[in-house]
Design an enzyme around this catalytic site. Structure first.
Site, PDB file in Angstrom:
ATOM      1  CB  SER A  62     -39.081  13.114 -27.286  1.00 36.50           C
ATOM      2  OG  SER A  62     -39.798  12.070 -27.904  1.00 36.50           O
ATOM      3  CE1 TYR A  97     -35.665   8.838 -26.183  1.00 39.11           C
ATOM      4  CE2 TYR A  97     -38.013   9.187 -26.541  1.00 39.11           C
ATOM      5  CZ  TYR A  97     -36.695   9.471 -26.860  1.00 39.11           C
ATOM      6  OH  TYR A  97     -36.410  10.392 -27.840  1.00 39.11           O
TER       7      TYR A  97
END
Length: 256
Positions: A148, A161
């Site tokens: 990510s 996250y």
């Protein structure tokens, strides 16, 4: 001596290969599964809360759908067992499944932290370990992790996250170091802002949508098919001398 008679496009073919794509019921995972199938692979499509039956049906007879809960510590082994029972082996593993939970950091519940880390990082290690044990005796294999932009940046209200995706980037490098000499390439893709169900709230927020588009040099949200070429490259023989890298597919976000 280099074989100049080889057609470079043949390096991207995945004929007689078996690929497992986790989290492929929709979005990025479904696009990756379709791309690998188009290149010739048989594809195991994984889903959990949303089954991957539609993805598998759209691909056709060379695909099958599987269901497993990767938020459980037993989920990875359950999925691996199902897939190898059906297809016999896994040549390509794409660790795409992920989850995100938002809270202010000072209020983030431990159970939510543990869930995000289990799905996004621990299950990635578990599946990679299981796949490598199968790949090492055969001397070849491809593992592609989905990282990510938060593998590089901190984000806001998503500490679990960000931690998990930072971990995915480092895990990718660590596994690549150990397994490259055994014929297994381990790489990651870091997608930027893509138009999927996970980002619907951001797209609908006029201010945030404008701010995001102003930062992206390409001036648009990514579409799932924008990830297909990178995934195919890292899953194929075209990337046999590429390992331990995190490839950003972000419309230029990280270069801004």
């Amino acid at each position: 001596m280099q074989n100049n008679s080889l057609n470079v496009l043949d390096l991207f073919r995945l004929d007689n290969q078996v690929a497992l794509v986790t989290g492929s019921a929709s979005g990025l995972g479904a696009a990756i599964a379709a791309a690998l199938a188009q290149a010739g692979a048989a594809v195991a499509c994984h889903g959990n809360r949303r089954p991957a039956t539609e993805t598998a049906a759209a691909i056709g007879s060379k695909a099958a759908a599987f269901r497993a809960d990767l938020s459980s510590t037993n989920g990875a082994e359950d999925l691996f067992t199902q897939v190898t029972k059906k297809f016999g082996r896994i040549d390509i593993l794409v660790n795409n499944a992920g989850t995100i939970i938002r809270h202010a950091a000072e209020e983030f519940p431990l159970e939510d932290w543990q869930q995000v880390l289990q799905v996004n990082l621990t299950s990635v290690f578990q599946l990679s370990q299981l796949a490598a044990r199968d790949m090492i005796p055969r001397g070849h294999g491809k593992i592609v992790n989905i990282a990510s932009l938060l593998s590089f940046q901190g984000g806001i209200r998503v500490p679990a996250y960000a931690a998990s995706k930072g971990g995915v980037a480092q895990l990718t490098k660590a596994l690549a170091n150990e397994w490259a000499a055994k014929g297994i390439q381990v790489n990651a893709i870091a997608p930027g802002y893509f138009a999927t169900t996970n980002t619907e709230a951001l797209q609908a927020d006029e201010t945030r949508n404008r701010q995001i588009l102003e930062r992206i040099p390409a001036a648009r949200w990514g579409q799932p098919q924008d990830l297909a070429g990178a995934a195919l490259f890292l899953s194929s023989s075209a990337s046999d001398y590429v390992t331990g890298t995190v490839l950003t597919v972000d419309g230029g976000w990280m270069g801004r």
